[in-house]
Design a protein around this motif. Structure first.
Motif, mmCIF file in Angstrom:
data_model
loop_
_atom_site.group_PDB
_atom_site.id
_atom_site.type_symbol
_atom_site.label_atom_id
_atom_site.label_comp_id
_atom_site.label_asym_id
_atom_site.label_seq_id
_atom_site.Cartn_x
_atom_site.Cartn_y
_atom_site.Cartn_z
ATOM 1 N N ILE A 1 -7.175 3.025 -4.661
ATOM 2 C CA ILE A 1 -7.376 4.393 -4.178
ATOM 3 C C ILE A 1 -6.474 4.655 -2.977
ATOM 4 C CG2 ILE A 1 -9.015 5.943 -3.020
ATOM 5 C CD1 ILE A 1 -11.193 4.881 -4.852
ATOM 6 N N ASP A 2 -6.466 3.719 -2.036
ATOM 7 C CA ASP A 2 -5.618 3.837 -0.845
ATOM 8 C C ASP A 2 -4.148 4.023 -1.242
ATOM 9 O OD1 ASP A 2 -5.221 3.945 1.877
ATOM 10 O OD2 ASP A 2 -5.859 1.897 2.276
ATOM 11 N N GLN A 3 -3.694 3.176 -2.163
ATOM 12 C CA GLN A 3 -2.302 3.248 -2.607
ATOM 13 C C GLN A 3 -2.011 4.568 -3.330
ATOM 14 O OE1 GLN A 3 0.266 1.038 -2.178
ATOM 15 N NE2 GLN A 3 -1.006 -0.256 -0.891
ATOM 16 N N GLU A 4 -2.967 5.024 -4.130
ATOM 17 C CA GLU A 4 -2.769 6.273 -4.869
ATOM 18 C C GLU A 4 -2.644 7.457 -3.914
ATOM 19 O OE1 GLU A 4 -2.327 8.907 -8.085
ATOM 20 O OE2 GLU A 4 -2.081 6.738 -7.898
ATOM 21 N N VAL A 5 -3.467 7.482 -2.870
ATOM 22 C CA VAL A 5 -3.377 8.558 -1.875
ATOM 23 C C VAL A 5 -2.011 8.536 -1.202
ATOM 24 C CG1 VAL A 5 -4.296 9.417 0.328
ATOM 25 C CG2 VAL A 5 -5.866 8.706 -1.488
ATOM 26 N N LYS B 1 0.824 7.358 -2.453
ATOM 27 C CA LYS B 1 1.829 7.804 -3.425
ATOM 28 C C LYS B 1 1.819 9.323 -3.577
ATOM 29 C CE LYS B 1 1.722 3.591 -6.244
ATOM 30 N NZ LYS B 1 1.271 3.020 -7.533
ATOM 31 N N LEU B 2 0.625 9.893 -3.676
ATOM 32 C CA LEU B 2 0.516 11.347 -3.842
ATOM 33 C C LEU B 2 1.048 12.083 -2.615
ATOM 34 C CD1 LEU B 2 -3.011 11.617 -5.517
ATOM 35 C CD2 LEU B 2 -0.801 12.075 -6.601
ATOM 36 N N LYS B 3 0.777 11.528 -1.432
ATOM 37 C CA LYS B 3 1.253 12.172 -0.205
ATOM 38 C C LYS B 3 2.780 12.123 -0.133
ATOM 39 C CE LYS B 3 0.257 14.343 3.630
ATOM 40 N NZ LYS B 3 -0.416 15.659 3.593
ATOM 41 N N LEU B 4 3.360 10.993 -0.472
ATOM 42 C CA LEU B 4 4.827 10.879 -0.491
ATOM 43 C C LEU B 4 5.437 11.891 -1.464
ATOM 44 C CD1 LEU B 4 5.377 7.020 -0.432
ATOM 45 C CD2 LEU B 4 6.144 8.635 1.317
ATOM 46 N N ILE C 1 9.332 12.717 -0.924
ATOM 47 C CA ILE C 1 9.913 11.447 -0.494
ATOM 48 C C ILE C 1 9.807 10.446 -1.639
ATOM 49 C CG2 ILE C 1 9.676 9.487 1.087
ATOM 50 C CD1 ILE C 1 8.560 11.458 3.160
ATOM 51 N N THR C 2 10.916 9.820 -1.964
ATOM 52 C CA THR C 2 10.912 8.762 -2.974
ATOM 53 C C THR C 2 11.218 7.436 -2.305
ATOM 54 O OG1 THR C 2 13.247 9.162 -3.488
ATOM 55 C CG2 THR C 2 11.608 10.306 -4.844
ATOM 56 N N ILE C 3 10.704 6.365 -2.898
ATOM 57 C CA ILE C 3 10.926 5.034 -2.326
ATOM 58 C C ILE C 3 11.400 4.086 -3.423
ATOM 59 C CG2 ILE C 3 9.222 5.353 -0.487
ATOM 60 C CD1 ILE C 3 7.248 3.694 -2.135
#
Length: 418
Positions: free
Chosen positions: A384-388, A390-393, A398-400
């Motif tokens: 969940i933390d990672q998904e939030v 990713k969505l914010k980026l 912003i791409t990584i």
């Protein structure tokens, strides 16, 4: 039958406009709301939420409602309610029991009203709702499936409850998500605390000696923002590693009693009680400004301040002047309550976007995990933390980079070396 208690229903149109404005800065919550609208993962779920009644909270509540939840709101701080937002939410079909400036009796009456909703899930900011539920409504608490907690102070209380064997149902510590405390606490509190003090006083920060009590994530943010405005920042701490970090970040570090001799603005951000105590008040210079950025109004010993002063007057809307017999004056902001909401609008919506995205997704997770979790305080699931994040980026365009298969294999192996 009326199931809400707000200041003025006629404020609803203004509240709707401000909710829309905040929503523009909350793209992650918007995406979740759109998905919830299609999938309806919270149909029939009763949620009692004790949160700051702000434009950002409104967008969260509307997303939960879109997912099918039946949400009732009450305030998590007597001075944090935005009355126009409360009126707008009622018009949107979400009962709110909160009035800015409500007394302590009304505050807890509103919490009890929220509990009468017979929640299956709780959302808390400071754990007042959860502690009231556990102390006075144990039969209701036994039927709660799970909950979430938004802030550091609340997580501390809940972990103490769990250690004492008193916690009845599982609660997710949303505060501890990386996409919450690394951003909301540092950048949100940093900006909004300074904003609240500025609105209350209209002081010039440049050249001012500012004492930040506590160098956790909130204290880090406040210190950095004050420094950015040209203030000379002094940090006080009880934890040696945090004190060392503050020193290496370029701040002067000393005991608070010594800082009282030179400080001009004092900001507490510790989550503890009587951080600024009687001894500190006696050492402060004439004209010292004192504000609290912690959740509860216990960080400044206000009874001691009241007893020491010979007179008190409200000199500005969020400023109380305490005059002493020796001629000194000390100024307490926002009645010692959370300054960013007592005197301003709280965190910017764009940072609350991540915090409240975690709230929404954790509630969805708890519905799926029903009766599978023991009573305890749990971290936000990493996915969940990672998904939030990713969505914010993505919302920020912003791409990584991504790891190659070779890099993934290298990180998963032990054979390769120099």
């Amino acid at each position: 039958m009326k199931n809400y208690d707000i200041k003025d229903s006629s404020l609803s149109q203004e509240g709707k406009l401000r909710i829309d404005w905040a929503g523009k800065e909350m793209p992650v919550v918007k995406l979740i709301k759109e998905r919830f609208g299609k999938e309806k993962p919270l149909v029939g779920v009763r949620i009692s939420a004790c949160l700051h009644i702000t434009t950002e909270t409104a967008n969260l509540a509307l997303a939960l409602k879109e997912g099918g939840a039946e949400v009732v709101l009450c305030a998590s701080n007597p001075l944090s309610t935005q009355d126009d937002v409360a009126a707008a939410l009622v018009e949107y079909g979400i009962p709110v029991n909160a009035i800015k400036g409500e007394d302590n009796e009304t505050y807890y009456k509103h919490i009890i009203t929220a509990l009468e909703h017979k929640p299956q899930f709780t959302m808390d900011d400071g754990a007042d709702l959860v502690s009231t539920l556990h102390k006075d409504y144990t039969e209701l608490a036994a039927k709660v499936i799970g909950g979430t907690e938004e802030t550091t102070t609340g997580v501390i209380r809940l972990r103490n409850m769990a250690r004492a064997g008193k916690l009845i149902y599982p609660i997710i510590a949303v505060n501890d998500a990386q996409t919450k405390h690394l951003f909301d606490n540092k950048y949100g509190t940093g900006q909004s605390a300074i904003d609240g003090i500025t609105r209350a006083t209209n002081i010039l920060w440049a050249g001012r000696k500012v004492v930040v009590c506590g160098y956790g994530w909130c204290g880090r943010g406040i210190a950095r923002r004050a420094q950015g405005l040209g203030a000379h920042v002094i940090v006080t701490e009880t934890q040696p590693i945090l004190a060392l970090e503050a020193a290496m970040d370029g701040y002067q570090v000393m005991p608070l009693i010594k800082a009282c001799e030179i400080g001009e603005v004092f900001i507490t951000a510790t989550g503890d009680t009587n951080v600024i105590d009687k001894a500190h008040i006696l050492e402060m210079k004439d004209g010292a400004i004192v504000a609290n950025s912690g959740h509860f109004n216990v960080e400044i010993n206000i009874p001691a301040l009241e007893n020491l002063a010979k007179s008190k007057r409200r000199i500005r809307s969020s400023v109380d002047e305490y005059a002493f017999s020796d001629g000194r004056r000390i100024y307490l902001l926002g009645e010692g309550r959370l300054i960013n909401l007592a005197a301003a609008e709280g965190h910017p919506a764009s940072v609350m976007d991540m915090s409240f995205a975690n709230q929404a997704l954790c509630l969805e997770y708890l519905t799926k995990m029903k009766k599978k979790l023991e009573p305890a305080v749990y971290p936000v699931p990493k996915e969940i933390d990672q998904e939030v994040g990713k969505l914010k980026l993505a919302a920020m365009n912003i791409t990584i980079d991504s790891l190659t298969e070779e890099q993934q294999n290298y990180l998963a192996s032990w054979e390769s070396g120099t």
